[in-house]
Design an enzyme around this catalytic site. Structure first.
Site, PDB file in Angstrom:
ATOM      1  N   ILE A  13       0.834  -1.202   0.000  1.00 43.69           N
ATOM      2  CA  ILE A  13       0.000   0.000   0.000  1.00 43.69           C
ATOM      3  C   ILE A  13       0.867   1.250   0.000  1.00 43.69           C
ATOM      4  CG2 ILE A  13      -1.779   1.284   1.243  1.00 43.69           C
ATOM      5  CD1 ILE A  13      -2.774  -1.361   2.380  1.00 43.69           C
ATOM      6  N   ASP A  59      14.494   1.910  10.607  1.00 43.67           N
ATOM      7  CA  ASP A  59      13.465   1.205  11.365  1.00 43.67           C
ATOM      8  C   ASP A  59      12.691   2.224  12.200  1.00 43.67           C
ATOM      9  OD1 ASP A  59      11.967  -0.433  13.056  1.00 43.67           O
ATOM     10  OD2 ASP A  59      13.644  -1.770  13.533  1.00 43.67           O
ATOM     11  N   THR A 168      -6.299  -0.947   9.793  1.00 38.84           N
ATOM     12  CA  THR A 168      -7.053  -1.990   9.098  1.00 38.84           C
ATOM     13  C   THR A 168      -8.415  -2.189   9.734  1.00 38.84           C
ATOM     14  OG1 THR A 168      -7.085  -4.385   8.641  1.00 38.84           O
ATOM     15  CG2 THR A 168      -5.875  -3.671  10.575  1.00 38.84           C
ATOM     16  N   ASP A 169      -9.373  -2.669   8.940  1.00 38.45           N
ATOM     17  CA  ASP A 169     -10.682  -2.988   9.510  1.00 38.45           C
ATOM     18  C   ASP A 169     -10.676  -4.324  10.247  1.00 38.45           C
ATOM     19  OD1 ASP A 169     -10.634  -4.832   7.444  1.00 38.45           O
ATOM     20  OD2 ASP A 169     -12.561  -4.237   6.575  1.00 38.45           O
ATOM     21  N   GLU A 170      -9.542  -5.021  10.226  1.00 36.92           N
ATOM     22  CA  GLU A 170      -9.472  -6.288  10.962  1.00 36.92           C
ATOM     23  C   GLU A 170      -9.513  -6.074  12.473  1.00 36.92           C
ATOM     24  OE1 GLU A 170      -7.046  -9.503   9.764  1.00 36.92           O
ATOM     25  OE2 GLU A 170      -6.893  -8.837   7.684  1.00 36.92           O
ATOM     26  N   TYR A 193      -1.955 -10.145  14.986  1.00 38.10           N
ATOM     27  CA  TYR A 193      -1.841  -9.033  14.038  1.00 38.10           C
ATOM     28  C   TYR A 193      -2.889  -7.959  14.317  1.00 38.10           C
ATOM     29  CZ  TYR A 193      -3.027  -6.400   9.851  1.00 38.10           C
ATOM     30  OH  TYR A 193      -3.359  -5.395   8.989  1.00 38.10           O
ATOM     31  N   LYS A 197      -2.529  -4.058  15.792  1.00 37.49           N
ATOM     32  CA  LYS A 197      -3.008  -2.871  15.088  1.00 37.49           C
ATOM     33  C   LYS A 197      -4.029  -2.116  15.936  1.00 37.49           C
ATOM     34  CE  LYS A 197      -2.206  -1.467  11.624  1.00 37.49           C
ATOM     35  NZ  LYS A 197      -1.184  -0.449  11.230  1.00 37.49           N
TER      36      LYS A 197
END
Length: 343
Positions: A13, A59, A168-170, A193, A197
């Site tokens: 992205i 990083d 994210t929508d997760e 994950y 987030k």
């Protein structure tokens, strides 16, 4: 010319966003990326020689390195995309996700806040000017939203500054058979994950409420498009088909996700940066809710149209593994911009 620091700009992205902004020609981009397995500088070849583009391999957990980039580049905005982002990898090794997505975001927020606090007496500089060293300030008054990527000459860098966190929508969990996620959907992460987030999202909003940092946040649905790492569903199905391998769908394939073309996502992110209100979050989706099985079957239909054969095997269920397998010969799909192959 507005200057934007983008983290994770060599990822899927991020690289699409960098390409989109450089094509516009009205911004200067500093791409900051650690270059993990998912970072691919080949995805940026078309913009690598642009005078408006620069790259730093740093990083986001490296506080000194990030602070130095802020002081030197003096961005008008940060677009934070750097993240570990694969569910299966998070299950096998969650510590990397905690380090990058949580600790890295916190480090970036600390550096951004220190930089933003120092901007009271600074005014925008052109790319040709030498950066002015920041001077200390303790003002934490949130700025008003900007309506353009072009800085206002009469305002200060502090007033124009934005920190856009791309998530994210997760974090919301799984989408049901009906309905859509909204900005008020309760968080319900189900993997290391998505939990990492969700943590980073909460940190970003905490920095707005505690320190006044002018943050924006977006939560996007599943992206697809050029240069996506092949571990994701759509590219792995296409690549397996190219190599004549089986196309696995785990379980019943009934998990529902929304799908968003990555270039459309880039446009939406730019719009949020231009028009968004500090402290607000915005969901970005493609209104293309499909089960994983429907996505794979759609790909197979496209394969049949482009390269029809007689020996395609579909609907063969492997009872022992619980996966559905299909095979298809090799071919190539080229997806035009803003055209939806999911519908």
């Amino acid at each position: 010319m507005k200057k934007i620091l983008i983290t994770g700009g060599a990822g899927f992205i991020g690289s699409a966003l960098v390409r989109f902004l450089i094509r516009r020609g009205d911004v200067q981009v500093l791409n900051v990326d650690k270059l993990t397995y998912a970072g691919n500088l080949d995805s940026l070849k078309e913009v690598s020689n642009s005078p408006h583009y620069s790259f730093a391999q740093v990083d986001i957990c490296n506080r000194a390195g990030i602070a130095a980039l802020f002081a030197e580049f003096q961005p008008h905005a940060v677009m934070h995309l750097a993240a570990e982002s694969h569910v299966d990898r998070s299950i096998d090794g969650p510590s990397e996700f905690i380090q990058t997505n949580i600790v890295g975001t916190a480090t970036l927020l600390e550096c951004a806040t220190e930089y933003w606090r120092s901007l009271t007496s600074l005014t925008p500089t052109s790319p040709s000017n030498s950066p002015t060293p920041p001077t200390p300030s303790s003002s934490l008054t949130p700025p008003t939203p900007s309506s353009s990527l072009t800085p206002n000459p009469s305002s200060s860098l502090k007033t124009d500054f934005r920190f856009l966190h791309i998530s994210t929508d997760e974090v919301y969990g799984s989408l049901g058979e009906t309905g859509l996620f909204s900005e008020t959907t309760p968080y319900d992460p189900r993997s290391p994950y998505s939990a990492s987030k969700a943590s980073s999202d909460h940190l970003v909003m905490a920095w707005y409420h505690t320190y006044g940092l002018p943050v924006l946040m977006t939560n996007c649905s599943n992206n697809y498009g050029a240069y996506q790492f092949p571990e994701k569903l759509i590219p792995v199905v296409i690549l397996n088909a190219l190599e004549g391998k089986s196309l696995p769908i785990y379980g019943k394939g009934d998990n529902i996700r929304d799908w968003l073309y990555v270039d459309d996502h880039s446009k939406a992110l730019t719009l949020v940066l231009e028009k968004g209100m500090p402290g607000e979050k915005y969901n970005i989706g493609g209104s293309n809710e499909r089960t994983n099985l429907e996505v794979v079957e759609t790909i197979c239909e496209v394969l049949d149209q482009l390269c029809p054969i007689t020996d395609t095997v579909r609907g063969q269920w492997n009872v022992e593994s619980g996966t559905r397998e299909t095979t298809h010969p090799a071919f190539h799909i080229q997806h035009p911009a803003t055209t939806n192959v999911i519908k």
